[in-house]
Design an enzyme around this catalytic site. Structure first.
Site, PDB file in Angstrom:
ATOM      1  N   SER A   1       5.473  37.493  66.023  1.00 41.65           N
ATOM      2  CA  SER A   1       4.075  36.764  65.230  1.00 41.65           C
ATOM      3  C   SER A   1       2.762  37.292  65.677  1.00 41.65           C
ATOM      4  O   SER A   1       2.486  38.327  65.299  1.00 41.65           O
ATOM      5  CB  SER A   1       4.454  35.194  65.618  1.00 41.65           C
ATOM      6  OG  SER A   1       3.562  34.796  64.926  1.00 41.65           O
TER       7      SER A   1
ATOM      8  N   ASP B   1      -1.285  36.264  60.205  1.00 36.37           N
ATOM      9  CA  ASP B   1      -0.807  36.786  61.593  1.00 36.37           C
ATOM     10  C   ASP B   1       0.046  37.826  61.324  1.00 36.37           C
ATOM     11  O   ASP B   1       0.761  38.292  60.107  1.00 36.37           O
ATOM     12  CB  ASP B   1      -0.407  35.635  62.466  1.00 36.37           C
ATOM     13  CG  ASP B   1       1.033  34.879  62.106  1.00 36.37           C
ATOM     14  OD1 ASP B   1       0.958  34.761  60.745  1.00 36.37           O
ATOM     15  OD2 ASP B   1       1.602  34.392  62.816  1.00 36.37           O
TER      16      ASP B   1
ATOM     17  N   ASP C   1       3.413  38.110  61.453  1.00 41.79           N
ATOM     18  CA  ASP C   1       4.541  37.720  60.543  1.00 41.79           C
ATOM     19  C   ASP C   1       4.203  37.066  59.521  1.00 41.79           C
ATOM     20  O   ASP C   1       5.191  36.594  58.499  1.00 41.79           O
ATOM     21  CB  ASP C   1       5.741  37.265  61.245  1.00 41.79           C
ATOM     22  CG  ASP C   1       5.504  35.850  61.972  1.00 41.79           C
ATOM     23  OD1 ASP C   1       4.312  35.323  61.808  1.00 41.79           O
ATOM     24  OD2 ASP C   1       6.454  35.129  62.201  1.00 41.79           O
TER      25      ASP C   1
ATOM     26  N   ASP D   1       3.253  34.040  58.929  1.00 37.77           N
ATOM     27  CA  ASP D   1       3.735  32.727  58.908  1.00 37.77           C
ATOM     28  C   ASP D   1       2.585  31.610  58.788  1.00 37.77           C
ATOM     29  O   ASP D   1       2.672  30.166  58.700  1.00 37.77           O
ATOM     30  CB  ASP D   1       5.079  32.260  59.703  1.00 37.77           C
ATOM     31  CG  ASP D   1       4.572  32.243  61.076  1.00 37.77           C
ATOM     32  OD1 ASP D   1       3.535  32.605  61.619  1.00 37.77           O
ATOM     33  OD2 ASP D   1       5.348  31.701  61.951  1.00 37.77           O
TER      34      ASP D   1
END
Length: 452
Positions: free
Chosen positions: A108, A245, A247, A249
């Site tokens: 992440s 960010d 990843d 999400d």
């Protein structure tokens, strides 16, 4: 210590997070998630178990995804390798092709040397704690290890990105024609798919932070470094900036003047829009205890109830799933729109935020003005016994006095860390000076009373 944290398994790649651990974890996942009624029905029909695997661009993702795929295939699972895609894309694809489960390799917003393994069950949903515990226990148990024709196959998921983009575009209530958007992809998993989708939706797009080299993910860009995006929006004369960010999400935003619009403000905008369009289930928004007091006030003014959970998007998801709510999220930019996603989706959130600008003809600053952001001061008090934070009489008396002093113009939150000997003291007030005064005074009491 348990290997699963609040969001899967995470750590330094080739530190605690090795290829051996990834392979063993994948084999244990096949044992646990390969059971159950739906999996057994698939086997009885002569069908093979299937899994989707994807990763973000960090360099360690190559060996970790290879290890995960080897572990699954050696357990008789057919693997669809979706390559580099956002975490929410992986969750969507699991449901879209009716896979038995899936795995995302990502840390992440963490720096490039870290990595993580997130496991999703059928339907693209996160695992409950009990299932994670079963997988961890299965790591030391017998593996499946089929032979001959029963071993799994690994194949490229050729149209994975196209499926996700079509899904995102199909969710939009309005085209983005005429709007200039700057997108910061954090040199992460959204670097290809986010700019493409915004352009397909009709926006004029300027892209920054979209040159991943495996080592630069989240490095001075993305949702944790919004100053870069703010400057770019102003320099390009854009209408709005969207930050992801690593990843993707998360979604945070910047208005045309370079001012940050956080997750609470984004949720406020979407909640009011969804209510007006009859899409907000039970006129309810789900948020965590860390969401700003201004969000609660704004939602009350618009007849929207706010359900509050513990910190963490998994707790928001649990509450949403329990009651069928359609919108929830965190101040950090994890926003969940359950009509279209099973987890936080930064690209989806950004698209719907900009779509609301296009639908209403209002600037992001105008939309965000629906909510007054109260100054929020957070003090982390280290080296204290966190277990006593909610029971020590003197500490609780100090909290009560601060709460009374703030009245309706603020609030106090004491939150023990779940992993460290640390207590977080958060105070909101009408002014930053007032918030800081009460936060530091409470921190002194916590430090004195709970010192180890």
């Amino acid at each position: 210590m348990p290997i699963f944290g609040t969001d899967g398994v995470r750590g330094l790649a080739n530190g605690p997070l090795t290829a051996d651990l990834a392979l063993s974890l994948a084999q244990a996942t096949a044992v646990v998630l390969g059971q159950g009624r739906s999996a057994e029905a698939r086997k009885a029909a002569g069908k093979r178990l299937t899994a989707v695997v994807a990763r973000d661009p960090r360099i360690s993702g190559h060996f970790l995804s290879a290890a995960v795929e080897a572990g699954l295939a050696s357990s008789g699972v057919d693997v669809y390798d979706a390559g580099t895609l956002p975490t929410p894309a992986t969750a969507f694809l699991i449901a879209d092709i009716d896979a038995d489960f899936g795995v995302m390799i990502s840390a992440s917003h963490n720096p490039a040397p870290d990595n993580g393994i997130k496991i999703f069950a059928r339907g693209g949903v996160k695992l409950p704690d009990l299932v994670e515990e079963r997988i961890e226990a299965a790591m030391s148990g017998p593996k499946l290890l089929p032979t001959g024709a029963d071993v799994g196959r690994i194949s490229r998921f050729a149209d994975a990105e196209d499926r996700y983009v079509v899904h995102l575009l199909g969710s939009l209530p309005h085209k983005l024609d005429g709007l200039h958007v700057v997108i910061d992809c954090a040199h992460g998993a959204a670097s290809g798919v986010s700019p493409e989708t915004f352009r397909d939706a009709g926006a004029r797009v300027t892209v920054i932070g979209a040159d991943p080299d495996g080592l630069n993910i989240n490095d001075g860009v993305g949702s944790t470094h919004l100053d870069v995006l703010s400057r770019a929006v102003v320099e390009h004369g854009a209408d709005v900036g969207i930050a992801h960010d690593g990843d993707a999400d998360r979604c945070l935003a910047v208005d045309a003047d370079g001012n940050v619009v956080d997750g609470d403000q984004i949720m406020a905008i979407l909640a009011v829009s969804m209510k007006a369009r009859g899409r907000l289930k039970d006129d309810t928004l789900v948020a965590t205890v860390m969401s700003n007091l201004g969000l609660h006030r704004a939602m009350a003014e618009h007849g929207i109830h706010v359900e509050t959970t513990a910190v963490g998007d998994r707790y928001v998801l649990e509450r949403m799933n329990e009651r069928g709510f359609s919108l929830g999220g965190e101040q950090s930019g994890h926003v969940i729109m359950s009509e279209f996603a099973t987890t936080g989706d930064g690209v989806l959130t950004g698209l719907h935020l900009v779509a609301e600008m296009a639908r209403t003809g209002k600037s992001l600053a105008e939309l965000a003005s629906i909510m007054t952001v109260y100054p929020q001061v957070l003090v982390n008090v280290k080296g204290v016994d966190r277990t006593l934070a909610r029971t020590d009489v003197v500490v609780q008396d100090a909290v009560a006095r601060a709460t009374a002093a703030l009245g309706m113009s603020g609030r106090v939150l004491l939150r023990p860390s779940g992993t460290e000997q640390l207590v977080r003291v958060m105070v909101e007030a009408a002014s930053e000076d007032e918030a800081r005064h009460h936060a530091e005074a409470l921190a002194d009491v916590v430090r004195e009373r709970l010192a180890l």
